[in-house]
Design a protein around this motif. Sequence first.
Motif, PDB file in Angstrom:
ATOM      1  N   ALA A  52      61.717 106.049  85.498  1.00 47.88           N
ATOM      2  CA  ALA A  52      60.457 106.431  84.861  1.00 47.88           C
ATOM      3  C   ALA A  52      59.310 105.540  85.329  1.00 47.88           C
ATOM      4  O   ALA A  52      58.183 106.011  85.528  1.00 47.88           O
ATOM      5  N   PHE A  55      57.898 106.841  88.609  1.00 48.91           N
ATOM      6  CA  PHE A  55      56.968 107.960  88.452  1.00 48.91           C
ATOM      7  C   PHE A  55      55.633 107.488  87.876  1.00 48.91           C
ATOM      8  O   PHE A  55      54.573 107.989  88.259  1.00 48.91           O
ATOM      9  N   LEU A  56      55.676 106.516  86.984  1.00 52.78           N
ATOM     10  CA  LEU A  56      54.455 106.023  86.369  1.00 52.78           C
ATOM     11  C   LEU A  56      53.562 105.307  87.377  1.00 52.78           C
ATOM     12  O   LEU A  56      52.336 105.453  87.356  1.00 52.78           O
ATOM     13  N   THR A  57      54.180 104.548  88.268  1.00 52.16           N
ATOM     14  CA  THR A  57      53.414 103.754  89.244  1.00 52.16           C
ATOM     15  C   THR A  57      53.199 104.486  90.567  1.00 52.16           C
ATOM     16  O   THR A  57      52.525 103.965  91.454  1.00 52.16           O
ATOM     17  N   GLY A  58      53.815 105.656  90.711  1.00 55.30           N
ATOM     18  CA  GLY A  58      53.642 106.405  91.942  1.00 55.30           C
ATOM     19  C   GLY A  58      54.443 105.865  93.109  1.00 55.30           C
ATOM     20  O   GLY A  58      54.121 106.127  94.273  1.00 55.30           O
ATOM     21  N   LEU A 105      58.021 105.691  79.125  1.00 51.47           N
ATOM     22  CA  LEU A 105      57.271 105.580  80.381  1.00 51.47           C
ATOM     23  C   LEU A 105      57.069 106.940  81.042  1.00 51.47           C
ATOM     24  O   LEU A 105      56.019 107.195  81.634  1.00 51.47           O
ATOM     25  N   ILE A 106      58.072 107.830  80.956  1.00 50.98           N
ATOM     26  CA  ILE A 106      57.910 109.144  81.579  1.00 50.98           C
ATOM     27  C   ILE A 106      56.858 109.956  80.830  1.00 50.98           C
ATOM     28  O   ILE A 106      56.180 110.813  81.413  1.00 50.98           O
ATOM     29  N   SER A 109      53.566 108.997  82.243  1.00 58.86           N
ATOM     30  CA  SER A 109      53.384 109.344  83.649  1.00 58.86           C
ATOM     31  C   SER A 109      52.706 110.702  83.805  1.00 58.86           C
ATOM     32  O   SER A 109      52.928 111.616  83.021  1.00 58.86           O
ATOM     33  N   GLU A 110      51.870 110.827  84.841  1.00 57.76           N
ATOM     34  CA  GLU A 110      51.203 112.092  85.119  1.00 57.76           C
ATOM     35  C   GLU A 110      52.017 112.963  86.078  1.00 57.76           C
ATOM     36  O   GLU A 110      51.792 114.164  86.163  1.00 57.76           O
ATOM     37  N   THR A 111      52.948 112.354  86.804  1.00 49.96           N
ATOM     38  CA  THR A 111      53.708 113.110  87.805  1.00 49.96           C
ATOM     39  C   THR A 111      55.112 113.469  87.338  1.00 49.96           C
ATOM     40  O   THR A 111      55.726 114.387  87.876  1.00 49.96           O
ATOM     41  N   GLY A 112      55.633 112.734  86.370  1.00 51.60           N
ATOM     42  CA  GLY A 112      56.980 112.991  85.887  1.00 51.60           C
ATOM     43  C   GLY A 112      56.990 113.773  84.590  1.00 51.60           C
ATOM     44  O   GLY A 112      55.953 114.012  83.974  1.00 51.60           O
TER      45      GLY A 112
END
Length: 277
Positions: A52, A55-58, A105-106, A109-112
Amino acid sequence: MFDLLQSSIMQRALIAALLVGLCAPAVGTFIVQRRLALLGDGIGHVALTGVALGFLTGTAPVLTAVVVAVLGAVAIELVRERGRTGGDVALALLFYGGIAGGVLLIGLSETGSNATLMSYLFGSISSVTQEDLWVIGALTVAVLGIVVVFGRELFVLCQDEEVAKASGLPVRFLSLLIAVTAALTVVVAMRVVGLLLVSALMVVPVAAGQQLTRGFRATLLIAMVFGVVATVGGLTYTAYVDVAPGAAIVLLALAGFAVSLGVGTLVRRSRTRESSP
């Protein structure tokens, strides 16, 4: 089967399954011998936080999972060593904290998404990329290299920690080495069987090997054979039947354990009859 091998997805999946089948039981032999069979489960939950975080940090989820899983494994070993918190309690803390951290964290996240997280929890071998395969290969080489180089010392430690201390072995270093190796193995296997089932692949083939032999080295080799058969066989089965690869692999490993249990029982009874007057 030949048609399946023409697919690049299936080729990557088979290579990943083969690497995991070799790696997980090799490390699992030492973990089972040290009575830490649930260590893989605890580390797997912590690795979820690492996924997670990726995904949060890219960044690459596999790489962040490696870092977080290694830190979690070191933490649990240090807590266990101090003795104030039992190994089972330390594992429970990892279970709860890892799952909670991953979900939190997921969500940020914007991507996960939760669906993305599920693919890591239960495995998604069809989505293994070429980059994932390189990482899995490198981690497998590292894990098997540790087993080969430090195998004798780790065996002594797993048999009796007091004997290892009396022999002058660096017990703390070796204990941390087992924990770190287990963490690397969890990350290697998470794309194949998923973080929730990875511990089964580290334990079940070893348990099957123990039914057929009592020697440590023989158990390790037999466990690795069982692991490869389970991962490659389970994956091949799912290529024809639409079921989750991780579940098929673990159930095939359990079937192997059942067979080895029956064979081992028959062999022991036969030996007992031969030795009786």
